[in-house]
Design a protein around this motif. Sequence first.
Motif, PDB file in Angstrom:
ATOM      1  N   VAL A 173      48.614  29.227  35.577  1.00 28.22           N
ATOM      2  CA  VAL A 173      48.016  30.613  35.508  1.00 28.22           C
ATOM      3  C   VAL A 173      46.801  30.412  36.636  1.00 28.22           C
ATOM      4  N   ALA A 174      47.017  31.233  37.686  1.00 32.27           N
ATOM      5  CA  ALA A 174      45.948  31.378  38.506  1.00 32.27           C
ATOM      6  C   ALA A 174      44.562  32.475  38.259  1.00 32.27           C
ATOM      7  N   GLU A 175      43.506  31.878  38.762  1.00 35.91           N
ATOM      8  CA  GLU A 175      42.466  32.654  38.088  1.00 35.91           C
ATOM      9  C   GLU A 175      42.058  33.765  39.291  1.00 35.91           C
ATOM     10  N   SER A 176      42.638  33.599  40.330  1.00 37.44           N
ATOM     11  CA  SER A 176      42.656  34.515  41.586  1.00 37.44           C
ATOM     12  C   SER A 176      43.671  34.670  42.404  1.00 37.44           C
ATOM     13  N   PRO A 177      43.987  35.766  43.269  1.00 36.42           N
ATOM     14  CA  PRO A 177      44.998  35.872  44.099  1.00 36.42           C
ATOM     15  C   PRO A 177      45.000  34.534  45.375  1.00 36.42           C
ATOM     16  N   GLU A 190      43.683  31.726  44.912  1.00 40.26           N
ATOM     17  CA  GLU A 190      44.044  30.358  44.192  1.00 40.26           C
ATOM     18  C   GLU A 190      45.575  30.558  44.162  1.00 40.26           C
ATOM     19  N   MET A 191      46.141  31.607  44.020  1.00 41.14           N
ATOM     20  CA  MET A 191      47.783  31.637  43.820  1.00 41.14           C
ATOM     21  C   MET A 191      48.374  31.408  45.086  1.00 41.14           C
ATOM     22  N   ILE A 233      51.953  38.777  40.650  1.00 43.63           N
ATOM     23  CA  ILE A 233      50.669  39.605  40.388  1.00 43.63           C
ATOM     24  C   ILE A 233      51.095  40.652  39.285  1.00 43.63           C
ATOM     25  N   TYR A 244      49.383  35.575  38.037  1.00 44.79           N
ATOM     26  CA  TYR A 244      48.051  35.930  37.975  1.00 44.79           C
ATOM     27  C   TYR A 244      47.940  37.267  37.692  1.00 44.79           C
ATOM     28  N   THR A 304      45.554  41.006  37.270  1.00 42.94           N
ATOM     29  CA  THR A 304      44.225  41.773  37.625  1.00 42.94           C
ATOM     30  C   THR A 304      43.200  41.826  36.679  1.00 42.94           C
ATOM     31  N   ARG A 313      44.508  37.524  31.743  1.00 41.26           N
ATOM     32  CA  ARG A 313      44.412  36.294  32.188  1.00 41.26           C
ATOM     33  C   ARG A 313      44.223  35.239  31.148  1.00 41.26           C
TER      34      ARG A 313
END
Length: 630
Positions: free
Chosen positions: A449-453, A455-456, A547, A602, A604, A609
Amino acid sequence: MLFRASAAAVSAECLSGSLFLRMTEQFARMHGYKPSTAEARSWERSIPVLASALNDAGLGQVEVLLEYGLPLTSKRADAVLAGVHPKTGHPSYIVVELKQWSSADPVDSDPSLCQVDSYSRPVLNPVDQVRGYVQYLTSFNAALAENPDRICGAAYLHNATQFGIGGLFENEDEFGRLFIGERRGEFMDFLRSRLSPASGARAADELLNAKVGPSRQLMAVAAQEVREREQFVLLDEQQIAYRTVLNAVRRAKESDHKEIVVVTGGPGTGKSVIALSVLGELYRQGLTALHATGSSSFTTTMRKVAGARKPQVRDLFKYFNSFMTAERNGLDVLVCDEAHRMRETSANRYTPATHRTGKAQVEELIDAARVPVFLLDEHQVVRPGEMGTVSEIKAAAAAKNLTCRVVSLDSQFRCGGSDAYLQWVVRLLGLVEGGVLPWDPDGRMQLVVAESPEEMENLLNNRRDQGYSSRMSAGYCWKWTKKVPAGQSLPVDVVIGDWQRPWNVFGDRAISGAPPAALWATDPAGFGQVGCVYTAQGFEYDWSGVIIGPDLVWRGDRWVTDRTASKDPVFKKSTPDADVNRLIRNTYKVLLTRGMIGTVVYSTDAETRQKLRELVGQPQSGIATAVGVD
């Protein structure tokens, strides 16, 4: 693999009764559900028989790998025996398939299929089944790739007699042998011919620790599959589907009639592999056959790869709406791949009046060939008006008084062959009952699981630097600029905070180095643009970044769909809310099941999240630490 020990230890565990409890617990941990009663019963009745034969043959130190998982697929062999060859001293392996059958008869004079009283439909001859496992392991395990002579297969029907299954011996060869309980001594002699009394622990270690080759990408071998020879090994239900189609073709020729075959299965179960294998065999036989889909991306890619050296090969790949005026039964076979993309009708506003037949698209496709073959996944219907379901095809067949044979595929080769991951996805999205599940890593599929795009994308870029293919895709929640003036770059339509990226190209021309839409998933230059469900569906890549947009958010204890957040033009005001809800969830199911090695997701939405992190067991920061990413 559910259990590993020496044959002597397996016998001891059987006697104590602890083996089957341990296997059941391990199965549930790996797959996310308990084994069926029938499977657990087969362990209790067959494993002691195998262990006894090994020990009585003086092979108590041979290593036994029970329910051994074939690499990059959810298929499992009943047992793999690992030891030392009595003559060469090299590692030696036997794949064993155990059956409780007492009798079985070849179907329709085809020894590769057989009818067993306890099954309503034909099943694969266990010799073919175990040979397929041997061939697959030889292709995908580095310890065997250069030494194919070190492995062979044996089917042991420990309740059978010669009278009961005599017709199945015809398919034996050096890689697949058949033994019966009535002649147990022959099975023990065979075991001694391949395995010595020495410990097999080191040989088992070598097999388990060997490098596993990636699954062969569908598009990379499509041309040779169609033009020359089979490169894919078909296993179990795949082989049944393949044989079912070929037998239907044979019957149609011999009896001058037609019948329909439907092959159903989830993502990565091998539907397109079956399609290509069937086409390859039919072309070798000189029969007329075409491949058709309702997907522009899939058909364009097939044409590009298959016709790379011989442009005429491209003509073998059509669209569903190509058959409005086709001659009735003009083809021997029409293979309809991605058949869940069928529409109610082939006609649109551009269709000439002379081509408007008034017939349903499924009827046109059925009429075009003596044996129409439909390959589909009902959970991949993502647009209103898509009609590709088993019930629709059956109804059309019944209206024409035609036989319709259905083959279900239950094992998959995408997502690292992880049944647990696919179960997690469909439960997550509420596509099956039971509620969401926490993710329990199974060693086959990685989930982040990414905290931001940002990071992804950074993680996916790292994977690309290591030689893996990666793509980013998203729900259709941002406007898509479809007309780009010549000489200009793609506009950055997908904007999340400071992160901005373009959608993939709309249309069939490259723009500023970005590939056309149909090649986004297969051209390395596709990374950097965000794909949507229509360009991702039907394809696979090593790492998938997904996303989840504002059209699907977690609130309290459930998902909430927001149709106002979707920018997909296929959703009209007249589209019912229930249909929009189902199609949006199906969309994310498609996107979340494109990766072969790992998925980075990720959302939005902050609350969504947080829920995903809870399910994955991942803290808010420290992505690499949380999932063990190198």
